[in-house]
Scaffold this active site. Structure first.
Site, PDB file in Angstrom:
ATOM      1  N   GLU A  38       0.877  -1.164   0.000  1.00  0.00           N
ATOM      2  CA  GLU A  38       0.000   0.000   0.000  1.00  0.00           C
ATOM      3  C   GLU A  38       0.922   1.223   0.000  1.00  0.00           C
ATOM      4  O   GLU A  38       1.833   1.302   0.826  1.00  0.00           O
ATOM      5  CB  GLU A  38      -0.879   0.041   1.260  1.00  0.00           C
ATOM      6  N   ARG A 262       5.499 -13.008   9.300  1.00  0.00           N
ATOM      7  CA  ARG A 262       6.242 -11.790   9.002  1.00  0.00           C
ATOM      8  C   ARG A 262       7.561 -11.772   9.768  1.00  0.00           C
ATOM      9  O   ARG A 262       7.737 -12.467  10.772  1.00  0.00           O
ATOM     10  CB  ARG A 262       5.417 -10.567   9.381  1.00  0.00           C
ATOM     11  N   LYS A 272       4.620   0.051  10.195  1.00  0.00           N
ATOM     12  CA  LYS A 272       4.661   1.377   9.591  1.00  0.00           C
ATOM     13  C   LYS A 272       4.198   2.445  10.573  1.00  0.00           C
ATOM     14  O   LYS A 272       4.734   3.542  10.601  1.00  0.00           O
ATOM     15  CB  LYS A 272       3.738   1.409   8.363  1.00  0.00           C
TER      16      LYS A 272
END
Length: 563
Positions: A38, A262, A272
């Site tokens: 994104e 992850r 983020k």
RNA sequence: UGCCCGGUCGUCUAAAGGCAGGACAGCUGGUUUUGGUCCAGUCAGUGGGGGUUCGAAUCCUCCCCGGGCAACCA
């Protein structure tokens, strides 16, 4: 690109086993993956793992990978991020098949929504987000149907078209998939698939005022592109039934979703949101602060694409939660840098060393190999004079037996130069050593040593009159706990106050000037001998060179001292 | 106390019923004009109980522990 470790590894990860099976059973004849960031922030080392998985797997099986920006939320996304993401992926050494955007499919997705509506599988809900949340139930109690759930397909279609036409304000209505409000999986409880946002989109401008949600965009985008393996992280696992539901109800290409764990790295954070917090609150300088685990931060710090790729290959891919020791990343950096970095001598904390038997007006140019690991790298000349600078820590007035450096009465080799014997030293009122005196042995010249003198240690040095001042920045871990995100309270409670140490004036041998990026066009990786690997900072100029420490050399002496 | 994942050396990761292996980290030594590199060696693990089997990290079962799930974020 070096895939040595991946090739050397004969065992396969679970994704490779899945692909093997799909190929063997004829489910697919070739594979196509995608990397779907994104554009709402900068890429970090966790994304590098995902990039490595998606691009690496495709490459291994002769397939390809699309770069697709998941740009369904115009409020947080921008072209600035698109640019930085493209740069980072390229820098890491990967080539995408196509550059695509979920927004490329907005018209198609709208048609998909109409199909669901006509099939009685979606409805317009006039509830507020609070009302929807209230009726959603909890993980342990089922939800309740919305009062708008049984509108006719005709009414829904009309309302949905009016939503698109901009007749309703933000948040006043949504389109929901009609699935099952009692499903144990909360995501199957009539998820919202379109929402009204009168917002400017970085690619479609003001064409749309309704935007699909992630769940309504991602799987369909995969299907439109014929993605065979849609690989994402574990937190999307509960989304998989929804992903499959849309593909089934819309009759699309059967892309399949697979999830892996992850990356978590010790002594840093990887979300983020938290990285943005560090930037916004001024704990770091910017997204590309060399202490940040962002790709841009690592690049500025001096990490190489090869080192990061190797790291991603070594950490593996599995489904269990993990916290990778940052020492593995450092190992990968040293491994690559040792191979490619030219050696230079730079004295970080100087003390004057006077060679009393060397003529005052003489300069002797001595050749020194640029990289003992690489014969092609050649040699450079280093000026040797009567007055030198060495590291303050390389001299000790009263040295223990195992101190292989300079001390009164002891010998030491000056790298690429001569063996010297320390005769004397001078201290100031505060007891600080100001000058060290030594005699050199002319017949111990590097490469043609006939002196027969033994020296236990070798020191780096610079000629005081030739040395050029450079700024050197050393970095340590950003946090002083292994898993700051897992601790109580704010992550900022655990910030390491010494994560940046600036040495405004260190002294480098003159050869370093020839390799500054202002002259050569691009920054080079160096090993400052006996210290570490360094890389010119983006702020560096020929007038004021600045170097970032990428990673220090392994230091077994420091370990010994600690004992 | 619902549903879904997961649990192998300190940290990652292999072993698909048949010798628990590799890497990083640690520790010992060797080589070395970088206390670097390189080389050799070493320490160290199947969460627990029951069961199936000639044989279980692997299959079954109960328990324990960790993670995820109640955005109109992705």
């Amino acid at each position: 690109m070096s895939d040595s470790s991946a090739e050397a590894k004969s065992s396969k990860n679970f994704l490779e086993e899945i692909i093997d099976k799909d190929l063997a059973e004829g489910r697919h004849t070739s594979i196509l993956t995608r990397f779907p960031p994104e554009p709402n922030g900068y890429l970090h080392i966790g994304h590098a793992k995902s990039i490595n998985v998606n691009f690496g797997l495709a490459k291994k099986y002769g397939g390809e990978t699309n770069l697709r920006f998941d740009d369904t939320n115009p409020i947080t996304e921008s072209t600035e991020y698109v640019q930085s993401i493209k740069r980072d992926v390229e820098w890491l050494g990967y080539e995408w098949k196509q550059e695509l955007y979920a927004s490329d499919y907005f018209e198609k997705l709208y048609e998909f929504a109409l199909k669901l509506i006509r099939d009685g599988l979606a409805y317009v809900d006039d509830s507020t987000s609070e009302q929807i949340a209230a009726l959603k139930g909890t993980p342990t109690t089922p939800g309740t149907n919305s009062p708008y759930r049984d509108r006719s397909p005709e009414e829904n279609e009309e309302l949905f078209k009016r939503m698109r036409d901009g007749e309703f304000p933000d948040g006043s209505r949504t389109l929901r998939a009609k699935i099952d409000m009692a499903a144990p999986n909360m995501l199957m409880r009539d998820p919202v698939i379109y929402r009204i946002k009168n917002a400017h989109h970085h690619r479609t401008d003001d064409k749309w005022c309704i935007y699909p949600t992630y769940d309504f965009a991602h799987g369909q985008s995969d299907a439109i592109e014929n993605i065979t393996h849609s690989i994402c992280t574990l937190e999307f696992m509960p989304h998989r039934p929804l992903y499959e539901w849309f593909i089934e109800k819309l009759g699309l290409f059967p892309s399949r979703q697979y999830e892996f764990a992850r990356l978590n790295l010790s002594y840093t954070v990887m979300s983020k949101r938290k990285l943005l917090q560090l930037v916004n609150e001024g704990h770091v300088e910017s997204w590309d602060d060399p202490r940040m685990p962002t790709i841009s931060g690592l690049r500025r710090r001096g990490y190489t694409p090869a080192a990061i790729r190797e790291f991603c290959n070594r950490i593996g891919v599995a489904k269990r939660d993990n916290l990778i020791d940052v020492s593995l990343l450092e190992f990968c950096a040293r491994e690559d840098l040792n191979r490619i970095a030219e050696r230079r001598m730079v004295v970080l904390d100087p003390v004057k060393l006077i060679i009393t038997n060397f003529p005052e007006d003489k300069t002797e140019m001595l050749p020194s190999e640029n990289n003992p690991e690489d014969e092609q790298s050649g040699e450079r000349e280093v000026p040797f004079t009567r007055e030198l600078l060495i590291e303050r820590e390389d001299f000790m007035e009263d040295a223990p037996r195992k101190f292989f450096r300079l001390s009164p009465g002891r010998n030491v080799r000056l790298k690429s130069a001569f063996i010297i014997t320390c005769d004397d030293f001078k201290k100031d009122e505060k007891g600080e050593v100001t000058e060290i005196y030594a005699t050199y042995h002319p017949d111990s010249r590097s490469g043609s040593d006939t002196s027969g003198i033994k020296a236990k240690g070798t020191l780096h040095w610079v000629s005081a009159s030739h040395a050029v001042p450079v700024e050197v920045r050393s970095y340590d871990r950003l946090f002083n706990v292994e898993d700051p995100a897992g601790e109580e309270g704010e992550i900022t409670d655990y910030i390491n106050p010494d994560s940046l140490v600036t040495i405004p004036q260190a002294w480098a041998e003159p050869a370093i000037l020839d390799d500054l990026k202002e002259k050569s066009g691009s920054a080079k990786h160096f090993q400052f001998m006996r210290k570490g690997y360094y890389y010119e900072d983006i702020s560096s100029t020929a007038e004021k060179p600045v170097f970032n420490q990428t990673v220090g050399l392994r230091d077994t002496w420091a370990k010994q001292k600690g004992k």
